[in-house]
Design a protein around this motif. Structure first.
Motif, PDB file in Angstrom:
ATOM      1  N   ILE A   1       0.854  -1.184   0.000  1.00  0.00           N
ATOM      2  CA  ILE A   1       0.000   0.000   0.000  1.00  0.00           C
ATOM      3  C   ILE A   1       0.892   1.236   0.000  1.00  0.00           C
ATOM      4  CG2 ILE A   1      -1.796   1.267   1.221  1.00  0.00           C
ATOM      5  CD1 ILE A   1      -2.683  -1.337   2.488  1.00  0.00           C
ATOM      6  N   VAL A   2       0.805   2.035  -1.052  1.00  0.00           N
ATOM      7  CA  VAL A   2       1.631   3.236  -1.171  1.00  0.00           C
ATOM      8  C   VAL A   2       0.851   4.432  -0.640  1.00  0.00           C
ATOM      9  CG1 VAL A   2       2.848   4.781  -2.744  1.00  0.00           C
ATOM     10  CG2 VAL A   2       2.857   2.311  -3.159  1.00  0.00           C
ATOM     11  N   ALA A   3       1.421   5.129   0.340  1.00  0.00           N
ATOM     12  CA  ALA A   3       0.837   6.380   0.814  1.00  0.00           C
ATOM     13  C   ALA A   3       1.150   7.437  -0.245  1.00  0.00           C
ATOM     14  CB  ALA A   3       1.438   6.764   2.164  1.00  0.00           C
ATOM     15  N   TYR A   4       0.124   7.808  -1.020  1.00  0.00           N
ATOM     16  CA  TYR A   4       0.324   8.586  -2.237  1.00  0.00           C
ATOM     17  C   TYR A   4      -0.312   9.964  -2.105  1.00  0.00           C
ATOM     18  CZ  TYR A   4       0.044   9.735  -7.230  1.00  0.00           C
ATOM     19  OH  TYR A   4       0.150  10.353  -8.451  1.00  0.00           O
TER      20      TYR A   4
ATOM     21  N   VAL B   1      -0.470  -4.304  -5.610  1.00  0.00           N
ATOM     22  CA  VAL B   1      -0.100  -2.939  -5.229  1.00  0.00           C
ATOM     23  C   VAL B   1      -1.360  -2.085  -5.179  1.00  0.00           C
ATOM     24  CG1 VAL B   1       1.197  -0.872  -5.876  1.00  0.00           C
ATOM     25  CG2 VAL B   1       2.191  -3.144  -6.259  1.00  0.00           C
ATOM     26  N   LEU B   2      -1.483  -1.280  -4.137  1.00  0.00           N
ATOM     27  CA  LEU B   2      -2.626  -0.387  -3.939  1.00  0.00           C
ATOM     28  C   LEU B   2      -2.091   0.978  -3.522  1.00  0.00           C
ATOM     29  CD1 LEU B   2      -5.744   0.150  -3.328  1.00  0.00           C
ATOM     30  CD2 LEU B   2      -5.229  -0.603  -1.001  1.00  0.00           C
ATOM     31  N   ALA B   3      -2.710   2.040  -4.010  1.00  0.00           N
ATOM     32  CA  ALA B   3      -2.360   3.394  -3.568  1.00  0.00           C
ATOM     33  C   ALA B   3      -3.493   3.944  -2.714  1.00  0.00           C
ATOM     34  CB  ALA B   3      -2.125   4.303  -4.770  1.00  0.00           C
TER      35      ALA B   3
ATOM     36  N   LEU C   1       1.756  -4.100   3.865  1.00  0.00           N
ATOM     37  CA  LEU C   1       2.870  -3.184   4.059  1.00  0.00           C
ATOM     38  C   LEU C   1       2.462  -1.794   3.605  1.00  0.00           C
ATOM     39  CD1 LEU C   1       6.016  -5.132   2.779  1.00  0.00           C
ATOM     40  CD2 LEU C   1       5.118  -4.994   5.099  1.00  0.00           C
ATOM     41  N   LEU C   2       2.563  -0.824   4.486  1.00  0.00           N
ATOM     42  CA  LEU C   2       2.348   0.567   4.116  1.00  0.00           C
ATOM     43  C   LEU C   2       3.702   1.154   3.745  1.00  0.00           C
ATOM     44  CD1 LEU C   2       0.678   3.152   3.870  1.00  0.00           C
ATOM     45  CD2 LEU C   2       1.115   3.550   6.312  1.00  0.00           C
ATOM     46  N   LEU C   3       3.846   1.601   2.501  1.00  0.00           N
ATOM     47  CA  LEU C   3       5.100   2.175   2.018  1.00  0.00           C
ATOM     48  C   LEU C   3       4.971   3.690   1.960  1.00  0.00           C
ATOM     49  CD1 LEU C   3       5.884  -0.230  -0.979  1.00  0.00           C
ATOM     50  CD2 LEU C   3       6.485  -0.494   1.428  1.00  0.00           C
TER      51      LEU C   3
ATOM     52  N   LEU D   1       4.883  -0.714   8.603  1.00  0.00           N
ATOM     53  CA  LEU D   1       5.151   0.520   7.883  1.00  0.00           C
ATOM     54  C   LEU D   1       6.609   0.479   7.446  1.00  0.00           C
ATOM     55  CD1 LEU D   1       4.117   4.122   8.902  1.00  0.00           C
ATOM     56  CD2 LEU D   1       6.385   3.657   8.010  1.00  0.00           C
ATOM     57  N   VAL D   2       6.848   0.669   6.160  1.00  0.00           N
ATOM     58  CA  VAL D   2       8.196   0.551   5.597  1.00  0.00           C
ATOM     59  C   VAL D   2       8.539   1.829   4.846  1.00  0.00           C
ATOM     60  CG1 VAL D   2       9.677  -0.747   4.007  1.00  0.00           C
ATOM     61  CG2 VAL D   2       7.999  -1.957   5.414  1.00  0.00           C
ATOM     62  N   ARG D   3       9.764   2.325   5.056  1.00  0.00           N
ATOM     63  CA  ARG D   3      10.256   3.514   4.360  1.00  0.00           C
ATOM     64  C   ARG D   3      11.459   3.102   3.502  1.00  0.00           C
ATOM     65  NH1 ARG D   3       9.317   5.293   9.886  1.00  0.00           N
ATOM     66  NH2 ARG D   3       7.596   6.802   9.959  1.00  0.00           N
ATOM     67  N   PRO D   4      11.224   2.644   2.285  1.00  0.00           N
ATOM     68  CA  PRO D   4      12.313   2.079   1.481  1.00  0.00           C
ATOM     69  C   PRO D   4      13.224   3.111   0.826  1.00  0.00           C
ATOM     70  CG  PRO D   4      10.256   1.995   0.259  1.00  0.00           C
ATOM     71  CD  PRO D   4       9.919   2.516   1.626  1.00  0.00           C
TER      72      PRO D   4
END
Length: 449
Positions: A24-27, A51-53, A118-120, A159-162
Motif C-alpha cells: 500500500i503506497v501512501a500517495y 499494489v494499492l495506492a 505493508l504501508l510504504l 510501515l516501511v520507508r524504502p
C-alpha cells in the motif's frame, strides 16, 4: 548512485517479510510518492502481492480536490487501484496542524490495512536529516534522535520507508528521467512551519559548509537507533518482571527498585505498548517523584494528552482520561430495560437469581440511579451495621477513580445497592428466594480493575 527500480526492489527484499498481504503506497501526489508509486508499479511482475495506492485528502488546502484528481488520473494510467480518504479535521487553538493531520492520516490508513499488509511511505534521506535536527532542537532523547526507522509494526501489518537512503535530488532525477508529473505543495514554502524553515533556510547553509551533511546526520540517526534498540531490550526485560499482565498494572515496588534511567525506560515502554503516546520528560519525572514516591495513603494522578496514570495498593494503572458524572444526576429506571449510564461509564441491567434485591420491592418501588455523594452509608445485608461507602469500596478493592463512577440504586428514596457490589438492608431477598441482581457492564478501556 542514481535511484532506480532495482534499488527499490533490493530495499524491499531487505526490509519486508517473505509473505506480504498488499503493498500500500501512501500517495500524496507530490514528487516523492509519485516516484515511489511509479517505481513500484514497474516492479509488479517481480512482486508476489498486489499494489494499492491510498490518497488522503485532509481538506486543509484550496487545491486539495485538484490533488485528488491528479492522483486518480495517475493511478488510472498505471493501472493501480486507488483508495481516496477524505478527512474532516477539527483543530483546536494551539494545536499543531501538522501533527493533527499526520495522526489522522495514519489512523485512517491503518483502518484500511489487513493482516500482512505493508504501508510504504516515500520519506527520503533529506527528510531523515531534517527530522534529526528538529529532534535535537526540541531537546529529544535517543529515541527522538533515532529519527524515522526504516520498518516498524503498524496496525495489522508494517510501515516501511524504502527510500531513506536516497536523497530528494535523486528522486527528482528519476522523475525527470521518466517524464513524471506531480503536484507541488505550496505550503512547503511557508517558513512558519519549522521543517520548511529548516529545509529552505538552514540546510542550504549547512550543505555549503558540509556537502555530505545529510548523509552524516542520517548515519548519526542510525547510531542512535542502535543504542535505543539496546535500551529497549533492557526495558523489555525489566517490564516483564514488574508487569501484572492480568490488569496491565506495574508493581510500584518493582519499578522503584530500578535505577532512575531504567525506571524512565520501563514507564515509556509500558505507556506506548498500552496504546498511549509517551509523555514528555517533565511528566515522566513527575511520575517518578510524585507517584512512585507517594505514600501508601496517597492517590496521585498524572495526566497528559488523553491518558492518566494513577497508583493504588502498590500498583501503577494507566487509562484514558476519565470523565465523572455530576453527583446531582438522577436517572429514572424501569428495572427491566438496559440503562445507559452517563460519562461513558457503561450499561446497567439486571439478572434474576437466588438472593439479591427483594423482587417485590424491585417491581413495586420507584427505581432511581444516582452517583456518589458525601455522607452516604449502607447497611450491608447480614452485617447489621451501617458502613460508609468509602469503607465498603475499600473492602471490595474499588480504586478511588472508579468510586465516583459506580452507580447507586435507590428504591423509594432509600439506598438499595452499590453497583453490583453490595445489597443494602432492608432490600435484600432471602437467600432461598429469587431476587434481582444489578449487572454493570463497564465501557471497554485499556485498563480494567
Amino acid at each position: 548512485m542514481e535511484f532506480n527500480r532495482d534499488h527499490l526492489h533490493d530495499r524491499l527484499i531487505s526490509l519486508t517479510p517473505d509473505s506480504v498481504g498488499r503493498y500500500i503506497v501512501a500517495y500524496s501526489g507530490g514528487c516523492d510518492s509519485q516516484v515511489l508509486l511509479h517505481a513500484l508499479a514497474s516492479l509488479r511482475e517481480h512482486l508476489s502481492s498486489p499494489v494499492l495506492a491510498v490518497h488522503v485528502n485532509h481538506g486543509l488546502q484550496e487545491g486539495a480536490e485538484q490533488w485528488a484528481a491528479h492522483c486518480v488520473e495517475t493511478c488510472r494510467s498505471l493501472n493501480i487501484p486507488l483508495e481516496t480518504i477524505t478527512l474532516t479535521l477539527k483543530l483546536q487553538r494551539g494545536e499543531s496542524v501538522e501533527e493533527i493531520a499526520r495522526n489522522a492520516r495514519y489512523g485512517a490508513i491503518r483502518e484500511l490495512m489487513h493482516n500482512g499488509d505493508l504501508l510504504l511511505t516515500a520519506h527520503h534521506l533529506d527528510d531523515q536529516a531534517e527530522t534529526l535536527l528538529l529532534q535535537l532542537f526540541r531537546g529529544a532523547g535517543l529515541k527522538g534522535m533515532a529519527a524515522m526507522p526504516e520498518a516498524i509494526p503498524f496496525g495489522p501489518g508494517r510501515l516501511v520507508r524504502p527510500l531513506l537512503s536516497f536523497s530528494r535530488s535523486q528522486l527528482e532525477d528519476y522523475g525527470e528521467k521518466h517524464g513524471l508529473s506531480w503536484v507541488e505543495d505550496e505550503s512547503n514554502l511557508d517558513p512558519r512551519y519549522d521543517r520548511n524553515f529548516l529545509r529552505n533556510s538552514v540546510m542550504p547553509k549547512l550543505l555549503e559548509r558540509w556537502p555530505s551533511v545529510k548523509q552524516t546526520l542520517a548515519r548519526s540517526a542510525s547510531y542512535c537507533a542502535e543504542a535505543q534498540g539496546e535500551i529497549d531490550r533492557i526495558a523489555a526485560d525489566d517490564l516483564a518482571t514488574v508487569l501484572n499482565p492480568e490488569d496491565n498494572a506495574l508493581s510500584i515496588e518493582g519499578v522503584s527498585a530500578l535505577e532512575p534511567a531504567r525506571q524512565r525506560s520501563v514507564l515509556c515502554m509500558w505507556i506506548r505498548e498500552s496504546g498511549f503516546r509517551a509523555p514528555n520528560s517533565r511528566r515522566i519525572n513527575q511520575i517518578q517523584s510524585e507517584v512512585l514516591g507517594a505514600g501508601d495513603d496517597r492517590n496521585p494522578v498524572v495526566s497528559w494528552d488523553a491518558a492518566e496514570l494513577r497508583r493504588y495498593r502498590g500498583s501503577l494503572y494507566l487509562m484514558p482520561r476519565l470523565p465523572y458524572p455530576d453527583s446531582s444526576v438522577e436517572l429514572a429506571w424501569d428495572g427491566e430495560s438496559e440503562l445507559e449510564l452517563p460519562s461513558g461509564i457503561g450499561v446497567l441491567t439486571k439478572r434474576t437469581g437466588h438472593g439479591g434485591i427483594d423482587g417485590e420491592r424491585w417491581r413495586q418501588g420507584v427505581l432511581r440511579v444516582r452517583f456518589r455523594q458525601e455522607g452516604l452509608k449502607c447497611r450491608p445485608a447480614g452485617r447489621g451495621i451501617s458502613i460508609s461507602l468509602k469503607k465498603l469500596f475499600q473492602e471490595h478493592g474499588v480504586p478511588p477513580w472508579e468510586r465516583w463512577r459506580t452507580p447507586l440504586l435507590f428504591i423509594d428514596g432509600e439506598l438499595a445497592a452499590i453497583g453490583d457490589l453490595v445489597v443494602c438492608e432492608p432490600f435484600q431477598a432471602k437467600s432461598e428466594e429469587q431476587g434481582e441482581w444489578l449487572v454493570m457492564t463497564r465501557q471497554s478501556r485499556e485498563t480494567a480493575f
